[in-house]
Design an enzyme around this catalytic site. Structure first.
Site, PDB file in Angstrom:
ATOM      1  N   MET A 129       0.642  -1.185   0.036  1.00  0.00           N
ATOM      2  CA  MET A 129       0.153   0.074   0.078  1.00  0.00           C
ATOM      3  C   MET A 129       0.787   1.402  -0.092  1.00  0.00           C
ATOM      4  O   MET A 129       1.593   1.343   0.949  1.00  0.00           O
ATOM      5  CB  MET A 129      -1.003  -0.005   1.203  1.00  0.00           C
ATOM      6  CG  MET A 129      -1.699  -1.050   1.259  1.00  0.00           C
ATOM      7  SD  MET A 129      -3.311  -1.059   2.920  1.00  0.00           S
ATOM      8  CE  MET A 129      -1.965  -0.688   4.295  1.00  0.00           C
ATOM      9  N   ASP A 130       0.816   2.089  -1.191  1.00  0.00           N
ATOM     10  CA  ASP A 130       1.603   3.192  -1.166  1.00  0.00           C
ATOM     11  C   ASP A 130       0.628   4.351  -0.532  1.00  0.00           C
ATOM     12  O   ASP A 130      -0.584   4.526  -1.266  1.00  0.00           O
ATOM     13  CB  ASP A 130       2.086   3.726  -2.557  1.00  0.00           C
ATOM     14  CG  ASP A 130       3.054   2.728  -3.316  1.00  0.00           C
ATOM     15  OD1 ASP A 130       3.869   2.154  -2.212  1.00  0.00           O
ATOM     16  OD2 ASP A 130       3.095   2.201  -4.306  1.00  0.00           O
ATOM     17  N   VAL A 131       0.834   4.920   0.331  1.00  0.00           N
ATOM     18  CA  VAL A 131       0.013   5.848   1.186  1.00  0.00           C
ATOM     19  C   VAL A 131       0.457   7.074   1.135  1.00  0.00           C
ATOM     20  O   VAL A 131       1.372   7.415   1.727  1.00  0.00           O
ATOM     21  CB  VAL A 131      -0.148   5.260   2.415  1.00  0.00           C
ATOM     22  CG1 VAL A 131      -1.305   6.097   3.343  1.00  0.00           C
ATOM     23  CG2 VAL A 131      -0.853   3.790   2.404  1.00  0.00           C
TER      24      VAL A 131
END
Length: 254
Positions: A129-131
């Site tokens: 997950m790139d957040v």
């Protein structure tokens, strides 16, 4: 006995090893295979390699590069980039890669997580997950941070676990390359949502950042890019990793 893992993360762009800041301005720092050889000598816990071009360009993973890295690598290897089918999971695992990571494909087709876990085993499925922080929430982005999904990071981590993910990687876009420390608030949010092994990426600038992460969260994956390819205040390119004794002391101090 399970222990925290200290994990270098290598980004591949146009065939070379690069480092980014905020998922932008990739700086060339060397040859990926040479980096793998150096990390072999340093006896790293695990290595993560991400092709940052494949998904954005809509192409398949570079199987020749993956095969070469897997053949060189003497530590567990995780690969991500361009993976969107069960067959690709199976092919990459067949090349000797222990873990296969997906991001955009997991968002676009969540059922892929379950299907891949059934084919190659849950332990080989990593959801990344790139957040990015947006006001009081953390939103998942894909395609190198260029596409907003509207998904809350904690909720998506919980869903990924339910679907069969064996591990969750949470990567802070805001902290990427800043070397100012991990976003611990983000980690707390995601840690509270899943019981799966969790790896944290984005922001580590010194070994005490890793110690602080382990101190609060215990058995966790502490991943970093800049920390292990740059040295000193001028960020000279020098691949580095703590020696075994220093690493043990670091974990013991946490």
């Amino acid at each position: 006995m399970l222990r925290p893992r200290i994990i270098p993360c290598l980004l591949v762009h146009k065939g070379g090893l690069v480092k980014t800041v905020g998922f932008d301005k990739p700086k060339y720092v060397g040859d990926p295979l040479n980096a793998v050889r150096i990390f072999n000598e340093k006896e790293v816990d695990e290595l993560m390699v991400v092709d940052i071009d494949a998904t954005r360009e809509g192409r398949d993973p570079d199987y020749a590069l993956i095969r070469s890295m897997a053949a060189e690598c003497r530590m567990p290897l995780a690969y991500g980039g361009g993976v969107r089918t069960v067959e690709q999971f199976q092919r990459i695992v067949g090349l000797g890669v222990e873990k296969v990571a997906v991001s955009a494909a997991a968002v676009n087709d969540p059922a892929l997580i379950t299907a891949a876990a059934e084919r190659v085993g849950r332990q080989s499925i990593v959801v990344v997950m790139d957040v990015r922080r947006k006001r009081s929430k953390w939103e998942v982005f894909t395609h190198n941070g260029t596409r907003a999904t509207g998904l809350d990071a904690a909720e998506f981590a919980r869903r990924a676990e339910q679907l069969g993910a064996g591990e969750i990687v949470v990567n802070s876009i805001d902290q990427d390359g800043q070397m100012k420390g991990y976003d611990l608030d983000l980690v707390r949010s995601v840690r509270g949502a899943t019981s799966r092994p969790l790896t944290v990426l984005g922001g580590a600038g010194k070994l005490t950042d890793i110690a602080g992460l382990v101190r609060e969260f215990g058995i966790i994956g502490a991943a970093a890019g800049s920390l292990f390819v740059f040295k000193g205040i001028y960020r000279a390119v020098l691949i580095n990793y703590p020696q075994r004794a220093d690493k043990d002391a670091l974990i013991a101090s946490a």
